[in-house]
Design a protein around this motif. Sequence first.
Motif: not given
Length: 313
Positions: A103, A127, A129, A137
């Motif tokens: 993240v 990831v 987003h 996420w």
Amino acid sequence: MTVLGLDVGGSGSRVALRRSDGAARDELTGGPVEIGVQGSSVTRVVRGLLREAAERWPQETAALDGVGVGATGLASLVEHPEDLVAAVAQEVSAPAAVAVDAVTAHLGALGGAGGAVVALGTGAIAVGHGGPDGGTWRRVDGWGHLLGDRGSGAWVGRQGLEAALRTADGIDTAGAALLEAGRRRFGEPSTWPGQLYPRPDRAGVLAAFAADVAGLAAAGDATAHAVLAAAGDAAAVSVLAALGDDLPPLVALTGGMAQAGGALTAAFADGVAARRPDVEVRAAQGDPLDGALRLARLAAQGTVVTQEDFVWT
């Protein structure tokens, strides 16, 4: 804002202070996270970094606006990641957010924009987003060096050592240069299992050998080149899976292994283009520590929302 960001990984850790005047960040380094019979040492590492920061910057850390932590293994190797938030709160009096390292890698690489990022450090995780538009996420890989982490430093190191051992076993001669590099770093192959299997920092030790693989690839060794190219292509597959069909068509590669350049980064770009020609591959805007500082600012603003397996406040 005066904020503190922590980037905690399997090969080492860092803490950075960014003052309210916007000056360049100040940094300290710390040890790696280890995985043993007692689980992950991430809480101990984070506490140690926060205490070092308080000693180095006593006035600033006494008046922090926010703290952001990106750490390896939170979703898969730490039973109660929310306890790390509580541990941070015991060390500093400021709003805090803790996240898986992917993240903060995303926040650093894309600067808060939507898209997907794959972080190749000691481990590997991708990831996706939606960025300012929000959403949840989405994660791909991050399963650790025994089950996944495709394209990571540990993966590259292991692939390099496997090629070396095929040569040592007389199966082929393709890994001759890697075998010599392995001997320089670890000694005779017969000692390698004993050096690797019992160690709690095994992933970091494997990742250290990735530097030897990258050096040989840059010098023209075909087998080392192929290992790095395979890592880049594996990263492309992971980042596109994290992107899906619903996020902005933007991806980036970040993390320590991205610095290997050459065969790895070329294979990443080629792999993305071959599978999704509509997707832009962007150079990372910042590193995971920049992302941790961005997370700290979001925590200070009160805009971070807990999402299990990704972010905790």
